[in-house]
Design a protein around this motif. Structure first.
Motif, PDB file in Angstrom:
ATOM      1  N   VAL A  98      11.433   7.078   0.797  1.00 49.47           N
ATOM      2  CA  VAL A  98      11.649   5.788   1.445  1.00 49.47           C
ATOM      3  C   VAL A  98      10.298   5.237   1.901  1.00 49.47           C
ATOM      4  O   VAL A  98       9.527   5.936   2.562  1.00 49.47           O
ATOM      5  N   ASN A  99      10.034   4.010   1.491  1.00 51.36           N
ATOM      6  CA  ASN A  99       8.835   3.275   1.934  1.00 51.36           C
ATOM      7  C   ASN A  99       9.193   2.667   3.287  1.00 51.36           C
ATOM      8  O   ASN A  99       9.751   1.584   3.373  1.00 51.36           O
ATOM      9  N   SER A 100       8.885   3.405   4.336  1.00 48.82           N
ATOM     10  CA  SER A 100       9.344   2.998   5.660  1.00 48.82           C
ATOM     11  C   SER A 100       8.354   2.021   6.282  1.00 48.82           C
ATOM     12  O   SER A 100       7.465   2.396   7.039  1.00 48.82           O
ATOM     13  N   CYS A 101       8.544   0.762   5.941  1.00 47.06           N
ATOM     14  CA  CYS A 101       7.592  -0.260   6.389  1.00 47.06           C
ATOM     15  C   CYS A 101       8.243  -1.193   7.397  1.00 47.06           C
ATOM     16  O   CYS A 101       7.965  -2.386   7.418  1.00 47.06           O
ATOM     17  N   ALA A 102       9.106  -0.615   8.259  1.00 45.88           N
ATOM     18  CA  ALA A 102       9.613  -1.344   9.422  1.00 45.88           C
ATOM     19  C   ALA A 102      10.507  -2.514   9.066  1.00 45.88           C
ATOM     20  O   ALA A 102      10.553  -3.510   9.779  1.00 45.88           O
ATOM     21  N   SER A 103      11.238  -2.380   7.946  1.00 44.94           N
ATOM     22  CA  SER A 103      12.162  -3.447   7.591  1.00 44.94           C
ATOM     23  C   SER A 103      13.434  -2.878   6.981  1.00 44.94           C
ATOM     24  O   SER A 103      13.373  -2.001   6.108  1.00 44.94           O
ATOM     25  N   VAL A 104      14.565  -3.430   7.424  1.00 43.30           N
ATOM     26  CA  VAL A 104      15.850  -2.994   6.872  1.00 43.30           C
ATOM     27  C   VAL A 104      15.897  -3.252   5.372  1.00 43.30           C
ATOM     28  O   VAL A 104      16.632  -2.579   4.645  1.00 43.30           O
ATOM     29  N   GLU A 135       5.335   4.964   7.423  1.00 42.43           N
ATOM     30  CA  GLU A 135       5.345   6.301   6.848  1.00 42.43           C
ATOM     31  C   GLU A 135       6.138   6.229   5.549  1.00 42.43           C
ATOM     32  O   GLU A 135       6.908   5.294   5.332  1.00 42.43           O
ATOM     33  N   VAL A 136       5.894   7.186   4.693  1.00 40.38           N
ATOM     34  CA  VAL A 136       6.743   7.359   3.520  1.00 40.38           C
ATOM     35  C   VAL A 136       7.367   8.733   3.677  1.00 40.38           C
ATOM     36  O   VAL A 136       6.667   9.708   3.964  1.00 40.38           O
ATOM     37  N   PHE A 137       8.698   8.788   3.561  1.00 40.46           N
ATOM     38  CA  PHE A 137       9.341  10.085   3.780  1.00 40.46           C
ATOM     39  C   PHE A 137      10.338  10.413   2.681  1.00 40.46           C
ATOM     40  O   PHE A 137      10.896   9.534   2.034  1.00 40.46           O
ATOM     41  N   THR A 138      10.502  11.720   2.499  1.00 41.02           N
ATOM     42  CA  THR A 138      11.500  12.184   1.545  1.00 41.02           C
ATOM     43  C   THR A 138      12.185  13.406   2.144  1.00 41.02           C
ATOM     44  O   THR A 138      11.935  13.762   3.294  1.00 41.02           O
ATOM     45  N   ALA A 139      13.083  14.020   1.381  1.00 42.54           N
ATOM     46  CA  ALA A 139      13.847  15.165   1.892  1.00 42.54           C
ATOM     47  C   ALA A 139      13.488  16.395   1.067  1.00 42.54           C
ATOM     48  O   ALA A 139      13.941  16.542  -0.066  1.00 42.54           O
ATOM     49  N   GLU A 195       0.843  -1.203   0.000  1.00 44.79           N
ATOM     50  CA  GLU A 195       0.000   0.000   0.000  1.00 44.79           C
ATOM     51  C   GLU A 195       0.882   1.258   0.000  1.00 44.79           C
ATOM     52  O   GLU A 195       0.650   2.198  -0.762  1.00 44.79           O
ATOM     53  N   MET A 196       1.901   1.263   0.852  1.00 49.09           N
ATOM     54  CA  MET A 196       2.777   2.441   0.958  1.00 49.09           C
ATOM     55  C   MET A 196       3.573   2.679  -0.324  1.00 49.09           C
ATOM     56  O   MET A 196       3.972   3.804  -0.616  1.00 49.09           O
ATOM     57  N   ALA A 197       3.792   1.619  -1.072  1.00 45.59           N
ATOM     58  CA  ALA A 197       4.541   1.747  -2.328  1.00 45.59           C
ATOM     59  C   ALA A 197       3.846   2.737  -3.267  1.00 45.59           C
ATOM     60  O   ALA A 197       4.502   3.438  -4.046  1.00 45.59           O
ATOM     61  N   GLN A 198       2.504   2.815  -3.160  1.00 47.02           N
ATOM     62  CA  GLN A 198       1.760   3.777  -3.991  1.00 47.02           C
ATOM     63  C   GLN A 198       2.167   5.206  -3.649  1.00 47.02           C
ATOM     64  O   GLN A 198       2.315   6.049  -4.529  1.00 47.02           O
ATOM     65  N   MET A 199       2.311   5.466  -2.348  1.00 47.53           N
ATOM     66  CA  MET A 199       2.689   6.814  -1.914  1.00 47.53           C
ATOM     67  C   MET A 199       4.116   7.129  -2.367  1.00 47.53           C
ATOM     68  O   MET A 199       4.396   8.233  -2.843  1.00 47.53           O
ATOM     69  N   LYS A 200       4.978   6.145  -2.232  1.00 44.95           N
ATOM     70  CA  LYS A 200       6.373   6.338  -2.673  1.00 44.95           C
ATOM     71  C   LYS A 200       6.413   6.664  -4.177  1.00 44.95           C
ATOM     72  O   LYS A 200       7.129   7.573  -4.602  1.00 44.95           O
TER      73      LYS A 200
END
Lengths: 360, 360
Positions: free
Chosen positions: A200-206, A217-221, A167-172
């Motif tokens: 970054v698709n921050s889905c709790a995995s390295v 969350e999805v975050f950028t700079a 799901e978060m990949a869509q936001m990324k």
């Protein structure tokens, strides 16, 4: 043992840290997290990992800081060597008193952190993951009973992370393709450039460059920030309450600060260095397992329907290989709750309205 | 905080470990020893030492052992590196259940220990000191209330160590000058050679090659043992009770074993390897702060008026530089209480009679 503790441990070891046989793992046990540590070590044993267990306690830190003269040796070799030789660090946050360091000289804490910069780097060069065990102290900080707080933590942590990641990949995808983000909310109308950056698709995995459990969350700079923003989510920063902080930005830099509470702390942060006047992060909270703020950044910034911005240091992971973004000694997140009348748009296209993503 | 905890910490840091500014210290915190850890870290902060804190727990060990397949990697680099780069390791023993490992496969524990031989060596190459915090679990093991057990521990630990060291120096002098020791007690008439060996004045300080707090014994490495000895102090060895064990020796080797309880365990130990048939240590307990046995070797073997012998590995510190003594995978101490009708003599001269030293 609560079966959720085992599930938490397995999520941490398998989904988050992707532990394989023969890996050298540091388990950083914090006061009050013993039960989770037992479950984590069991999961690590089953995977055939090698475990070194450290102990962290604000009570020990307070005792050390109060007794120490304040001139700290740079990166003591025994501590540095642990992280230089570790593949993964699993930090089990918890604690028994969030106010334990309240009276410790902040200058000493700063000097200590500065002296251990190499250790911090070695640790963050590993596949590290930070998580939290629901302790009574954290329940108190959140204003909840321990039973309710456990529900809260496990709702956030025990998710179907793979489908959430999809799901978060869509936001990324939207952010990676976008040039300009606009955030409109009560007291907020802010635009930022994001082209040339990777979300970054921050889905709790390295495996996804994400180092918090829970995440979501999805975050950028962002850069070239213009406009104003109101952070209406109550927070504690440097031990001080922050309420309804309003920032003005022009040409990427902070030009005005007002707050109902905590204005001094915010000014102090912004004046730290050149980079602290600019944003290092735009994050979009997507974790619907988190349905309230609890004055804990690990959870609050992940809440579905919130947007956060960080003053200061940007993450390398948002920049092309070898390039670094905004540099600063600080990275302070502040949050706006979008669950009222609001809009998040990328290049004029609405991605989220009134806190709901367009695919929800 | 109980002021005795602070005194314990200061004794450990100053008298025992001789910590100086800039030293890299590992504090090994065991479950249940948090309070002592706070005091130790404060003392270390005051001395300007650099602290890395590890966490040990039989509960974590049990979870790890039960989950692990049993093939352990040799000396994991991250754990090894800590000790290779440490000046001092302070082990705070304690725990919350001495029976926690009761059902863990002993073969797995042995394999784990064997795989970490290099780590053990690196740790014992530091200025290490082991001490004990009075936990409820240890009080229970000793058959005492926690209040009485605290008294017991602090009576043993909080001594005028310098004057005690001076007293023990007399015993060391006798042993260093001596050729043959004879121990006579009920069920005991044993002679051992000690010439060519150096006695250690074990007064709880690394400055004296002594690594336990409390200590309070003088020990050497005997050979050519002849006669018989009865160990009447009740002990738990490998989880099994040992009662009234009688050993026969001829030409330095065990030739007979009988025991009211635990004979099997003792035979198993003696049959481990070549070295386990011989003695590695003769120790003379001199700590008058310890007035009863508590089924804890750390305390029992130091009790004033006892003599202990260890089957197996001898300490290098009893041998000339570069030479090693009796080699074995085991080192198992057994104790005889001399406080009845008894005699300890060196080259025919009585040193102790009925549990009283000639200078007492």
């Amino acid at each position: 043992m609560d079966r959720r503790i085992r599930e938490h441990a397995e999520t941490l070891v398998d989904w988050s840290a992707r532990i394989e046989s023969g890996e050298n793992v540091v388990v950083s046990v914090t006061e009050g997290t013993h039960e989770l540590a037992v479950a984590v070590v069991a999961a690590l044993g089953e995977r055939g990992a090698n475990v070194h267990t450290t102990y962290g306690s604000d009570e020990l830190s307070r005792a050390y800081f109060e007794a120490h003269g304040g001139e700290f040796d740079a990166d003591p070799a025994h501590e540095l060597a642990v992280y230089e030789n570790a593949d993964t660090v699993l930090r089990l946050g918890g604690g028994r008193n969030t106010a334990e360091l309240a009276a410790v000289d902040p200058e000493k804490q700063r000097a200590y952190g500065e002296a251990r910069e190499g250790i911090r780097e070695a640790r963050t060069d590993t596949d590290w993951v930070s998580t939290v065990h629901p302790t009574r102290s954290l329940a108190q900080q959140a204003g909840m009973s321990i039973a309710d707080y456990r529900e809260f933590v496990y709702d956030a942590v025990l998710r179907d992370w793979q489908s959430f990641a999809d799901e978060m990949a869509q936001m990324k995808q939207v952010l990676d393709a976008g040039t300009e983000v606009r955030v409109e909310n009560e007291g907020t109308d802010l635009t930022m450039r994001i082209d040339g950056r990777t979300a970054v698709n921050s889905c709790a995995s390295v495996a996804y460059d994400s180092h918090n459990l829970p995440s979501g969350e999805v975050f950028t700079a962002p850069y070239a920030t213009e406009g104003h923003v109101t952070f209406d989510v109550p927070m504690t920063v440097r031990g001080k309450p922050i309420r309804d902080a309003r920032f003005e930005f022009d040409d990427g830099e902070v030009t005005g600060i007002e707050a109902a509470q905590g204005e001094d702390v915010l000014r102090e942060i912004v004046e730290t260095d050149d980079g602290s006047r600019r944003l290092g992060e735009l994050g979009i909270g997507m974790n619907r397992g988190i349905d309230r703020t609890t004055d804990s950044i690990l959870f609050d910034e992940k809440m579905g329907g919130t947007v956060h911005l960080a003053l200061g240091r940007a993450y390398d992971s948002n920049h092309p290989e070898g390039e670094s973004g905004n540099d600063s000694a600080v990275h302070v997140d502040l949050i706006t709750d979008m669950r009222g009348e609001s809009r998040l748009a990328v290049d004029g296209e609405t991605v989220q309205e009134d806190g709901q993503f367009r695919w929800e």
